[in-house]
Structures are given as C-alpha cells and as structure tokens.
Design an enzyme around this catalytic site. Structure first.
Site, mmCIF file in Angstrom:
data_model
loop_
_atom_site.group_PDB
_atom_site.id
_atom_site.type_symbol
_atom_site.label_atom_id
_atom_site.label_comp_id
_atom_site.label_asym_id
_atom_site.label_seq_id
_atom_site.Cartn_x
_atom_site.Cartn_y
_atom_site.Cartn_z
ATOM 1 C CG ASP A 829 6.848 -0.271 -6.725
ATOM 2 O OD1 ASP A 829 6.410 -0.205 -5.555
ATOM 3 O OD2 ASP A 829 6.724 0.696 -7.453
ATOM 4 C CE LYS A 898 4.709 -2.163 -15.683
ATOM 5 N NZ LYS A 898 4.882 -0.878 -14.826
ATOM 6 C CG ASP A 1085 3.379 -5.777 -7.250
ATOM 7 O OD1 ASP A 1085 2.923 -4.821 -7.191
ATOM 8 O OD2 ASP A 1085 4.116 -6.328 -8.236
#
Length: 1277
Positions: A829, A898, A1085
């Site tokens: 990741d 986050k 991603d």
C-alpha cells in the site's frame, strides 16, 4: 517466464521511460455549443435526444418487423438530415435490408414487390456511393440470399429488372472490388442455416468460375474444407467414428450416372457453426475457449431470467406439495411472494401491452417518441415481469432511502435493464465467437512495434465483432423513464403480501393483504423526494431470506476470462453490454472516449483493463465456512450486522414536553437509532448478497471484468463480491493460482499479517517479529476461530486477518514451509498516495520525507504526526476547561484524523472535514450522539489548524491547477466569440457576464500519459420534467447542452488530476507485472500479488513511479492546455472581481495591474490605448463601459473569506471607504463620465483576453530527486 525476485527489467524500464517521454497524442473535439445552437461540426460529435429517440424507435420498430413502414419513414427523415453521417452506420442499413426482405418473404407477401424494390433500391444506393454507409460482408450476404430466394429459377421467381435486383456477377464484382473475403459472406450472421450457406458457396463458385476469378474459387474451396472439417477434435488419439454422410445433390447436366449409396457420391454435411469458429480462430489468431466453462458462462448470462423463474416456480411447487398452498405460511417466504407477483404481473402485462399496441395502431399521426408499444414488445412479458421485480428488489435501500428507493432512479434503472436485455438477446442470437486476450509476447507494451501490434490485433477483433453484430440503438433517459413507469405501475397494482397481527385481547391472529410496494414522498436535505417503498414485511424478509433470485449476471463474477476490451463499449461480459468507462451522465465524456479509441490512443488502457480482468480468483472455503456460521447465527460479529437490530431504542424522557433540551436530546438519539436500524438492515442485505455469491462459486475459478471511472481508476464490474470491496469481501477471496512461498514469501506473509492487525508503523523486521510473538494467537484463530479466544477479531481488518492466520498456520504446519503452495494475495500500500504524487511533482523534499519517498530506517506516519499535534492542542484547551476539549481528551487517534489529513491536499473544505470527523466519532460511540456534530466542528477546526503549512509544496501545485481550471471554465472557444460579442444586452440591470454566460461551455480536459482523455463532467444540467403514471419525475438529459459549473470544475480539478496519475501508475505497474509474469490485482493505490513475488513487484512499483514522474508531467499538462485551448478567450469582466487576478499576481510575483495590462497588450491591444498608469479597477470600469454592465460576481463563486455579522452590518451601512463595502451607486460612474474620462475608443478587442496568455507558469520544482524512491523501503509497504 518471470524474472528472479528483486530484479527489475532494465530494458522494459527504458522502453517505458521512452514511451512516457514521447509527445502524447491528444484527442481534440469541439466544445459543445450552448442550448438552441447547432452546427455541422457539433452534430458530428454530439447527438441530441430527439435524434437518439428516433434511432431507438427505428430499432424497436424493426425488431420482429413490429412496424417496418414506420421505421422506414423515420429512416428517410434522418437520411436527409445533416446528422446522417454520424448516426447512420452500416449495421442500421443491414437491419433495414433484412427487415425489408423479411416482409417480402413472410410478413407482407401481398406487397412483396414493393418491399423487394425498397431493399434493392437501398442497396443500389449504397453500392454506388450515394449513402453514408459502405456495404460490408453482411450486406452482400443479404443480397446473395435475396437472389437465391427470388431469382427467376427459384420457387418465388421475380425478374431482376422489375425490382432493380443485382445479379450474382455484379454482386461478386462489388465485394471483390471492396476486398471483402468471400469466406466472410458465407459465415455472416445473416445466413440462417447450413443449407443456405452451402447454396451460397455453390452460387459464388459458379459465378467466380464464369468470371475467371481464380483466387475467389481457391478461397471458396478452403472455406468449404473448413466447414466440412470436424472441429474441434479433442479425441485426436481415439480412432475416428465414421461420420454421418448424405448424398451429394445430383446435377443432371453432367450426364453421369448417380448412385446415392455410392460413398464417392456422398459428402459430410456442411456445418455453418464449425466454419464460423474456424474463421474466428484464423482471422483473429486466438484460441477457442474450453467448451465446458464457456458453455457455463453462456448459460449463466443467457438464461438468467428463465433460471430465476424456474427457481421461484420450484419453490412454490414445494410449498404446495407440503400443503401450504393456502398462503398463510407460504406468504412469509420472499421467493414465494416473488413467484406470485411474477405470475400476476406477466398476465397483467400481456393484457396491457396488447391494449397499448391496439390503441397506438389507431393513432394516425404521432410523434416519433410518443409510442411505448414498440419498446414494450422488444422483450417478452415474462421477462419484463421478472426484470421489474428483480431490479426493484435489488434497489432496496439505495440512494439514502431506507426500505425503498428514489422513484426516478427506480424508473430509470428498470428502463435501462429492459434496454440491456434487448441488446443482450441480440448478442446471444448472433452467437458470435468471443475473442480472448492473449498475453503480450515479443516486443513489450511500450515499444513502438509492441504498441502497433496491440492496435492491429484490437482493430481486427473489433471489426470482426462489429460485422457480426446486429444494430441496436441507445435509449434516451426520458424513454427509459416512460418504460420503467409503465412496468412499475403495473407491479404496484398486482404485488401484494399477507401480513398478520395478533389481537392482544383475544389472542386471535388476523391476516391482511397489503401492497408489496407503494409510492410516497419524503424530504431529503430539504427537497421533497418521491420514493417507492417496500412493505416493511418484504424489507424485513430481504435481510433474512436468500437473495440469489435478485442477482443478474452483470453483478456476478465470470467463469472464464472476460472478453477483451475491443472498443469503448465492447468488452467484459460476453452477452451483456458494458462500457469501458463509467460515464457521469456526460455525452462529452463518451464522445472523447470513442474518438480516442478510434484514433488508437487507448491501447495500453484497454490492455491494462484486460490484465486486471484476467487475474483468476477463487473463494476461500475456510473463511467462507466461518462467515456462514456467523451469518446463520444472526449475531453481530466483525462488521456482519445482526439479524435483529440489537441497539436499545432510546426511552422517551418523562419531562419530554416540559424540557426543550431533553426533547432535543431525545429526538437526536431517536433519529440516530432509526438511522442505525436502517443501516443495519441495509448492511444485512449487502452481506446476504456476498454470502450467496460466494456460496454459488465455491470450487470455481472466477474472473472479475474491470472498467474505469472517468479519471481512469479501475473497478471490478461485479459490485457485490470483489477484492475492491470491504474487509469481508477481501477475506473471502484468494488467487486461483498457487506459488511456492520461499523464504522471502514467508517473510512477506508475516509482514502482511502484522499490517492487517494494525501493526504497520514498525520496521519490517519488527512486524515479522510481532507475528512470531503471537503465533499462539494465530494458531488459535486459525484452528478455533469462533470457539477460541478470537484474537483475530481485534484486528483492523478481522476477516482478512483470519484468512492470513489460516494461510500462515497451513504454511508452518506443512512439511516444508518454504515449498508451501500459497495463493494468498499480499498487499503493498502507498503511504498517503496523493501526497506522494504531489511531492514527486513538486520536488518537495519535506513532503517526500513525510510520505516515505526518501530512504529511512523506519516508516514515516503523517497521520500519527498530525494526531499528536491535535492531541497537544486538545490537552491545552482541556486545561482551560473548554467543554469539547474535555470530552475529546485521550480520544484523538490516528484513525480519527486520517481521512481529513488524506483529503486536505484534495481541497477538502471545513464542512467536509467536519462530516468526516463526525463519522469517526460516531463509530467510537464514546461521545453522546447529540454532541457529535458540535464536537466534530470543534475538532475539524483544530485538525485543519495543525495541518497548516505541513503540505505547502502540494498546496502550491493545487493552487496552480485550481487557477488553470478557473480560467479554462470561464473561456469561450474562438468560433463563439462573434456570437458572444453580438449578444443582445438586456434592458434590466444585470451582470456584465449575462450576455456571455450562455457561452460558458468549456470543460477542463486533459490527457493522461497513457493517452486517456479526461473530461470533467460538471455542468449545470437542467432537469426535464417527465409526467408518469406514478408521479412527475425530474431527470437530467445527458444529451442536452448545459453550461459548465465553474466552481466545481475548479475545485475538482486538483483531486481528479492526482487520481488520474495514480490510475496511470497502477496501469503501468499492471502491464509491467504482466510482462514479467506476475499475478497482479489492485485497489487503487494498493497493489496485490503472491507473497513470493512481492520483492519483484516492489521493484516494478518503484520503476514505474520513477518513469512516470521523470516525464515532466506538469510541463506537458501546460503545453496541452496551450494547444487544446488555442484561441479560446476569457471575458475580462469575469476577471474584475479581483480574486483570480490577485492569485495570478501572487504566483507570478507581480501586480494585478501588470497581469491584465500585459495580457491585454499580448492580445493585440496597443499599450498606449490603456495608458501606463491605468489601475486595474479603472481599467475594469472602462471595460464595463464597453460591456454595458455593472456587476461581475457570479452567484456561486466562492469568496475569499467568511463575512462576520459585524462586518456585514458595516457593509450594509456603508463607511465611505473605497473598498468592497462601498455602495454600487457611489462606486460606479455614469456612462457619460466614463466616456469623458477614457476617450480610448474601447472596442470589442478589449472585451476578451486570450486564455493561453493568462495561464500561470508551471510551479518550479524543488530539489527532491524522484530516483531516491528506489532506495525507500517503505514507499509502498
């Protein structure tokens, strides 16, 4: 053959770098015209809804010869219009020819000569070049068949001269001149039988001999040999059985004796299907799919509705045999209800459709798009019934509506489903051999020869497919709504359920029949919204009963490799049409994609989608068994919602009426509880789908066809069970292929398990050690997942953690762990991937360190860093007794901040940040529900303060992108400048921009390094009101021109641009992994491969990232804007508010005056006309005089700051300043005063500034070298 782990392909990297450094081919189309304007060039690329409706009517009327006369009439109108070049293709001409011949053959024999003459006239017009379409193999096949049926020696003889029918020599000469292989004539889909194909071969052979065409005779001989061969031959080593023979047809003209029993005078019957398969293999150089799984896939897509009906019927018969036919017990089963609704609805539809057709036949003059009969007749009533029921059940709980769905969405979806089923039936009827994607061999994807080879193979395959397909038109939104409304209205009339209740006083059970669906209204975000609701009993059953009957193959994995992407609308499923891009109701996006595909610019995009779709998967049986136990238990566990919502309903306080605060708190909690219950039900249905699909595919190898959104990000088409889904979906999936772990693979499996447990910020050695320290827990989780201590449930991703525990335990318990065959996907990741791209674009060393682009011993974690900063400020405020700070102290975790940190560089607003944080606080459940919104507002402010200049490098690029987008979205194409200048001024006081606002049609468009054109779809689409039998619905028409929404164009450009880069990086990695023989999958991603291949894939990830960011991305983007928007101009009146000019001046380190004066001078305006000391404000006022307006501010343009109540009051009262608070009356001067002050003769040339002269320069790069990424251990980890 794959290369050793850890080594990258140097030659491949050089080829890739060279490919990315090339000059990218742009797709350039005209800007859409404003409403009520058109031009020939515009019509070439953008079809209006009226034309689209006309095409759809032709399609429906030709189907089964429903109304060929009407289709011909509409065709003649279109044929004479300027749009004929675009909308009329050869497949439509062939459909008309076939319908004319069908009418002459069986449907309207009395007018046979007229229909045949129509067919021959149309063909002759095509053959002589008078039509926009050129005859193809199918066209000639139709005409040869027509000759066989109606030549003077046939059973239905007609003189060719009577109808203008061309004879075989003329037909053969035409196809030879057009270089059409005669084998394609014989194998055409229009040939309906083996006998007809054999007859055409004989006719062609005789004609070719007479014309001395030796090459044609040879080709026909090979064609007949192919058709006569027994293909395929899986029993090569088994002695052959004598084939069935038939006597050859006796030709008395030969004068030879004929014995039908003589083996020399017998032949193998010509088999048309065999020929088609053979030609498909030879023409496209592809292998034929294995018959077993291919047949299963065809069956899966072919008979979905029939299979669903059979299952429902079988369920009802079982209940009847059990003596439950009275409905009192059977009525509580979802499948039984659906079968009853289906029986009632199909009977109702047969009657109502017949009635509609009868009424419409009586109408002499009617608009092309006003009849429903042709469209309702495309699909049989039983399928119409099932589609309506299944689609409504599937939409339950969608669009933010609990226990129901938005009416407009329901009608559109059902109309679209009918359209797709019609097209699917056409595909199945044609029985086209499906080409399969082969891995790239020889030159790589990025070499010139490799790219040309990709393009040539795709074009050949697409041509073969298109020639083999029948024509079908696309429906408009309005037509879909009308068809959907007709069907939903009928269903709501007939579908009922029996509900029961117990009378408390007597204990008697009372039954009542109620509607299964009903229409109502609700308010959503302040707007009145029509909704179709399910009866609560039906909604409750959906969360408990099996939902297999509501699944369409378009929502399921495939059993074979997907059809490769041959064009923008050909790929994925075999018989269900899909688009390579998920359009957001934008015809402009579709036009760009189509033309980019036609120009050969999308070869690597299609190849990347094929790579992703060709990865084989299987269901993880061990995890599935655990999931099934949890599901059947009805308990809440690891994000699987309980069967019965287990949160207690808030109690109404005693002081509810007297205490407003208590009432407010209770209502907030009650609302949250109701929403939680609705979400629980929706979640339960979602898990139900996943469980049913996983169960259906146990033991199978499955594939997930992919397409992409408009930014190029790839997604699996099956929505319910795929690796891009939630933790449960990912935990249920494994690669189908297994590979030995090896020492590296075993280490990466441990690291991956640590990551899943949330221990992902330590070094790799620490993560591996973490797993070694918890081996007892891991074994317990794998062996006793529900009976043990359930350590796996504490992980951030529990189901994936459980799967990893089971895999690691199996590996360690095997005789040789390093030789263990593992098919477990291991992830790599990116670290805040958007920031990684920004840091690389700007050469930002500080940002690069924060997101692991540089070489470090330990991974950086920007989320934890921001969380710690926020926690310090919270602690400080708590010491000052700030109430919200005291509530939050000790609760600020990485997870809370986050998403906000991640989206900051994407331009998240305060409102967006507040909503993100509110969601996280609600999930924690340690803040009172009624306080979450206020606490989130306080915390969002603190988070955004802490972020501050943390990402200054990214924000500079973001500002540059935003300014470019604002300028582009305000610009007018050169062809429209005269219209904008001559636009009549309105008498009322209005904005300077009003006269040109309708010309604001320019979208922000750019091209990715792989050649994909990205078109931002944000426009001010006007809603159309459509009256239906259920309610009046408002829908947007994607074919209707609409001005752009400049605010959304500007705010969305930075995140969309970055997403297009991460999509490009992923595609490059997928192609290179395919080249090096690695299994690959991705979730944006997050890149997946086998554990043993992680080191090799890591090298590829870094190589592709370096190659991408070494290609001067921003410089190329600037150059594309200059080329794409050459000649476009921006009205100066739109610039005068100052915000945009100030931003430009700040970036260019100059003044606002110099920006405008310089742009005006470069735009052919003499400096002396402006004057050396003319201020921006005075210049703009002078320009206002020329424009004849007073205001520039656009109603939705964002302001630089919020205005406080005090400031607002001051501005209202006026202070005599020369600032923005000054009244318009004082600030503006009369036209006479302006003329006296500026006798400059300001004309049309000063109304606009050339866009390319205003574009800011590309931000300067910092000193970070992207090659450093090669040394970063934690770039992707």
């Amino acid at each position: 053959m794959s290369k050793p782990a850890g080594q990258s392909d140097a030659t491949g990297s050089e080829d890739m770098q060279s490919f990315l450094n090339r000059s990218t081919s742009f797709t350039l189309l005209p800007t859409p015209l404003p409403p009520d304007h058109n031009s020939h060039l515009h019509d070439l690329y953008f079809i209006d809804s009226v034309t689209q409706d006309s095409l759809a009517v032709i399609d429906a009327c030709l189907h089964n010869c429903y109304d060929v006369s009407r289709a011909k009439q509409i065709f003649e109108t279109l044929r004479k219009s300027p749009k004929a070049e675009v909308v009329l293709d050869i497949r439509l001409y062939n459909s008309l020819l076939e319908s004319f011949i069908a009418m002459a053959t069986s449907k309207d024999i009395d007018n046979r000569l007229i229909w045949l003459e129509d067919a021959c006239t149309l063909f002759n017009s095509m053959e002589t070049g008078m039509e926009v379409a050129v005859p193809n193999a199918t066209t000639y096949a139709i005409m040869f068949s027509t000759w066989l049926s109606f030549n003077p020696k046939s059973s239905q003889p007609i003189l060719p001269s009577d109808i203008g029918m061309r004879e075989p020599p003329a037909l053969l000469r035409g196809l030879v001149d057009r270089q059409i292989p005669v084998s394609h004539i014989v194998a055409s889909r229009s040939i309906s039988s083996d006998k007809e194909a054999a007859d055409i071969i004989k006719l062609l052979s005789k004609t070719a001999v007479d014309m001395n065409l030796v090459s044609v005779v040879d080709e026909l001989g090979r064609t007949q040999a192919l058709g006569n061969s027994l293909f395929p031959d899986p029993l090569r080593d088994v002695p052959e059985a004598m084939p069935v023979l038939r006597p050859k047809e006796y030709d008395p003209t030969l004068g030879e004796p004929f014995d039908p029993n003589d083996p020399d005078q017998q032949e193998i019957p010509f088999n048309l299907e065999v020929l088609r398969k053979q030609l498909g293999q030879l023409a496209l150089a592809r292998r034929v799919l294995p018959d077993d799984v291919a047949s299963r896939q065809k069956l899966l897509e072919d008979s979905v509705y029939e299979e669903a009906a059979e299952r429902l019927k079988h369920q009802a018969e079982v209940f009847d045999k059990l003596g439950l036919g009275d409905g009192s017990l059977r009525g509580s089963h979802l499948q039984s209800w659906m079968w009853e609704w289906h029986q009632k609805l199909q009977k109702r539809l047969k009657i109502e459709i017949a009635d509609v057709v009868k009424k419409e036949e009586a109408i002499v003059d009617s608009k092309a798009n006003s009849r429903l009969g042709p469209f309702l007749s495309l699909v049989s009533p039983d399928k119409l019934s099932l589609i309506t029921i299944l689609e409504l059940m599937r939409l339950q709980g969608s669009g933010g509506v609990s226990e129901g769905m938005k009416t407009a969405r329901a009608l559109l979806t059902i109309g679209r489903a009918i359209e797709l089923e019609h097209k699917s039936e056409i595909c199945r009827r044609n029985n086209i051999t499906i080409p399969t994607s082969n891995p790239q061999t020889g030159p790589g994807y990025f070499t010139k020869s490799g790219y040309r080879d990709l393009h040539a193979r795709r074009v050949a395959a697409r041509k073969f497919m298109e020639d083999s397909e029948e024509w079908a038109a696309t429906w408009t939104q309005i037509l879909r709504v009308k068809v959907g409304s007709f069907l939903v209205d009928a269903l709501m009339d007939v579908a009922t359920v029996v509900r029961s209740t117990t009378i408390k006083q007597t204990g008697e059970i009372v039954y009542e029949e109620q509607p299964a669906f009903f229409h109502s209204y609700e308010y959503l975000r302040g707007h009145k919204l029509g909704v179709v609701r399910l009866n609560p009993e039906v909604a409750e059953r959906m969360s408990r009963d099996g939902l297999r009957e509501t699944l369409h193959p378009r929502q399921l994995p495939m059993l074979v490799k997907p059809k490769p992407w041959l064009s923008y609308d050909q790929g994925g499923y075999f018989y269900s049409q899909s688009s390579a891009m998920r359009f957001k109701e934008s015809q402009e996006q579709q036009s760009y994609l189509k033309h980019a595909s036609d120009q050969g610019n999308l070869e690597l995009v299609y190849a990347g989608l094929d790579v992703l779709g060709s990865t084989p998967w299987q269901v993880n049986q061990k995890v599935f068994d655990v999931v099934l136990k949890v599901w059947n238990s009805g308990e809440r566990m690891c994000k699987i919602p309980p069967a019965v919502y287990d949160a207690p309903e808030p109690e109404k306080p005693e002081n509810y009426e007297a205490d407003p605060k208590a009432r407010m708190v209770y209502l907030a909690r009650q609302k949250a509880w109701s929403q939680g219950k609705a979400n629980n039900h929706s979640g339960r249905c979602s898990v139900n789908y996943k469980v049913e699909i996983a169960r259906a595919f146990l033991g199978d190898q499955i594939y997930l066809p992919h397409n992409m959104d408009f930014r190029g990000r790839a997604y699996p088409i099956p929505p319910h069970l795929n690796h891009i889904g939630d933790d449960l979906s990912r935990g249920l999936l494994l690669f189908a292929e297994a590979k030995p772990l090896g020492a590296s693979g075993l280490r990466w499996l441990k690291i991956h398990l640590a990551n899943l447990c949330g221990f992902d910020k330590g070094s790799f050695d620490e993560r591996a050690q973490f797993v070694d320290d918890h081996l007892a827990d891991i074994y317990d989780s794998a062996e006793r997942p529900l009976e043990g201590n359930r350590w796996w449930q504490k992980a951030e991703d529990p189901w994936q953690c459980l799967a990893a525990c089971m895999e690691l335990r199996s590996a360690l318990e095997s005789p040789d762990p390093l030789a263990f065959e593992s098919n477990f996907p291991v992830h790599q990741d990116g670290t805040c991937n958007g920031l990684q791209h920004y840091a690389a674009l700007g050469g930002d060393s500080q940002g690069a360190q924060q997101v692991n682009l540089g070489a470090t011993d330990r991974p950086s974690d920007v989320y934890s860093y921001v969380a710690a900063m926020v926690q310090e400020r919270i602690k400080s405020d708590a010491a000052k007794q700030v109430r919200f700070a005291m509530m939050l102290e000790g609760k600020i975790t990485r997870k809370v901040v986050k998403q906000t940190v991640m989206t900051t560089v994407y331009g998240v607003t305060f409102v967006g940040a507040r909503d993100q944080i509110e969601k996280q606080l609600k999930e924690r459940k340690d803040i009172p529900e009624e306080e979450c919104w206020l606490v989130a507002s306080y915390l969002a402010k603190k988070v955004m303060e802490c972020i501050g200049n943390l990402f200054s490098g990214a924000q500079e690029i973001q500002t540059w992108l935003n300014i470019c987008a604002r300028l582009i979205s305000k610009s007018i194409p050169p062809a429209r400048i005269p219209a904008a200048v001559s636009a009549p001024q309105k008498k009322r006081k209005t904005s300077a921009t009003d006269s040109t606002k309708d010309e604001q049609m320019t979208s922000v468009i750019w091209t990715t390094p792989l050649g994909l054109p990205i078109v931002q779809p944000y426009r001010r689409a006007k809603k159309k009101q459509v009256a239906t039998s259920i309610q009046t619905v408002y829908i947007s028409d994607p074919n209707a021109p609409a001005t752009v929404n400049s605010v959304k164009q500007a705010s969305a450009f930075p995140p969309n641009f970055i997403h297009s880069l991460d999509a490009t990086h992923m595609m490059l990695t997928a192609l290179e992994c395919q080249t090096q023989g690695l299994t690959f999958a991705s979730v944006h991603d997050s890149y997946w491969t086998h554990a043993c291949s992680v080191d090799q894939m890591s090298g590829i990830i870094r190589d592709t990232f370096i190659a991408l960011h070494s290609s001067n991305i921003l410089g190329k983007l600037h150059d594309e804007f200059v080329e794409r928007y050459k000649g476009y101009r921006v009205p100066i009146a739109w610039l005068k508010s100052g915000t945009l000019v100030k931003q430009l001046a700040a970036r260019e380190h100059t003044t606002s005056d110099e920006i405008l004066n310089s742009a005006a001078q470069r735009d052919s305006v003499e400096p002396k006309e402006v004057g050396p000391h003319t201020s921006t404000e005075d210049l703009l006022e002078a320009l206002d005089l020329a424009l004849g307006s007073e205001e520039d501010l656009e109603e939705d343009e964002p302001q630089e700051r919020e205005v406080t109540p005090t400031e607002a009051k001051t501005e209202t009262e006026g202070s005599g300043d020369t600032g923005p608070a000054v009244s318009k009356r004082k600030k503006r001067r009369t036209r006479e005063e302006m003329k006296a002050s500026y006798p400059l003769g300001l004309g049309d040339e000063l109304k606009f500034v050339e866009l390319t002269k205003l574009l800011p320069t590309v931000p300067k790069k910092g000193n970070f070298e992207v090659n450093t990424v090669k040394k970063s251990l934690y770039f992707f980890s």
